[in-house]
Design an enzyme around this catalytic site. Structure first.
Site, short mmCIF file in Angstrom:
data_model
loop_
_atom_site.label_atom_id
_atom_site.label_comp_id
_atom_site.label_asym_id
_atom_site.label_seq_id
_atom_site.Cartn_x
_atom_site.Cartn_y
_atom_site.Cartn_z
N LYS A 1 -48.31 31.15 31.57
CA LYS A 1 -48.98 29.95 32.09
C LYS A 1 -50.35 29.74 31.47
O LYS A 1 -50.74 28.61 31.17
CB LYS A 1 -49.08 30.05 33.61
CG LYS A 1 -49.72 28.87 34.30
CD LYS A 1 -49.38 28.86 35.78
CE LYS A 1 -49.84 30.12 36.49
NZ LYS A 1 -51.30 30.15 36.74
N ARG B 1 -46.14 46.58 28.90
CA ARG B 1 -47.56 46.43 28.57
C ARG B 1 -48.33 47.70 28.93
O ARG B 1 -48.24 48.21 30.04
CB ARG B 1 -48.12 45.23 29.33
CG ARG B 1 -49.52 44.83 28.92
CD ARG B 1 -49.87 43.45 29.41
NE ARG B 1 -49.79 43.30 30.86
CZ ARG B 1 -49.99 42.16 31.49
NH1 ARG B 1 -50.25 41.06 30.80
NH2 ARG B 1 -49.94 42.11 32.82
N ARG C 1 -51.12 49.65 34.00
CA ARG C 1 -51.75 49.21 35.25
C ARG C 1 -50.73 49.25 36.38
O ARG C 1 -49.55 49.01 36.19
CB ARG C 1 -52.30 47.79 35.10
CG ARG C 1 -53.47 47.65 34.14
CD ARG C 1 -54.12 46.29 34.31
NE ARG C 1 -55.31 46.12 33.47
CZ ARG C 1 -55.36 45.35 32.39
NH1 ARG C 1 -54.28 44.68 32.01
NH2 ARG C 1 -56.47 45.25 31.70
N ARG D 1 -43.90 41.29 43.12
CA ARG D 1 -44.73 40.11 42.87
C ARG D 1 -43.87 38.89 42.54
O ARG D 1 -44.17 37.77 42.98
CB ARG D 1 -45.70 40.38 41.71
CG ARG D 1 -46.82 41.36 42.06
CD ARG D 1 -47.58 41.78 40.82
NE ARG D 1 -48.31 40.67 40.22
CZ ARG D 1 -48.75 40.68 38.97
NH1 ARG D 1 -48.50 41.73 38.18
NH2 ARG D 1 -49.43 39.67 38.49
#
Length: 217
Positions: free
Chosen positions: A19, A127, A160, A171
């Protein structure tokens, strides 16, 4: 038809949908102001405005910030932009917030980024970060030279907590549950535009078609 002088849009997309990248590209290409609700909220908290203080109090106490407080804060931040074209990112997140926005501004388009959740999971869980520098690696398309180690310092990379598979799945489910009513709200108004795909460059031509009467810079 001539150029549309003022165009107001809202963009929605799950965490990891790209986004931010799409928003920046739309803003730069079409001259829209990219308005991040998160930036607005932080600015009010830092400036200690009445609404900012109220919101910080809710956050500090672990309470949900009421819809009317968030709506008043965002609408206050939009004052002075009546003659500007903008792309609002991160607001509204509930139907009540959408109704508050619509009471003041006509939204021309709700841009919904529909990226398969499996693609997002792969992006986020791949990631890894070097925390001291903020350097980000992706084991699929931007891997470190040595697995698990930062290219520059050789120090260990970490994942993370927000990027762990369990957290990402939670999420995404929360996002879907929260935003579906908002999407239906704008669908009923005839302004919902859904862009499905996994790569920005491949869906970009559709954005150009959506905004044919907004000045392309």
């Amino acid at each position: 038809m001539g150029l549309q002088t003022v165009f107001r849009a809202v963009i929605m997309g799950a965490p990891g949908s790209g986004k931010g990248t799409v928003s920046s590209r739309i803003a730069q290409s079409f001259g829209l102001k990219h308005l991040s609700s998160g930036d607005m909220l932080r600015a009010n908290i830092e400036a200690k405005t009445d609404l900012g203080v109220l919101m910080k109090s809710c956050i500090d106490q672990g309470q949900l910030v009421p819809d009317d407080v968030i709506s008043r804060l965002i609408l206050s931040s939009l004052r002075g932009l009546e003659q500007s074209s903008w792309l609002l990112d991160g607001f509204p997140r509930t139907v009540a917030q959408a109704e508050a926005l619509d009471s003041v501004y006509d939204v021309d388009s709700l841009i919904n980024l529909d990226v398969p959740f499996q693609t997002i999971r792969e992006r986020l869980t791949s990631r890894w970060v070097h925390l001291p520098s903020g350097r980000v690696y992706n084991i699929d398309f931007n891997p470190p030279k040595k697995p698990g180690l930062d290219d520059v310092t050789g120090e260990p990379l970490v994942q993370r907590d927000d990027d762990s598979p369990e957290t990402v799945s939670r999420r995404l489910k929360d996002y879907e549950r929260q935003t579906q009513p908002v999407l239906e709200y704008y669908r009923s108004k005839g302004v919902l535009e859904t862009f499905s795909g996994t790569e920005t460059n491949k869906i970009w031509p559709r954005f150009v078609m959506l905004l044919p009467y907004v000045k392309l810079l």
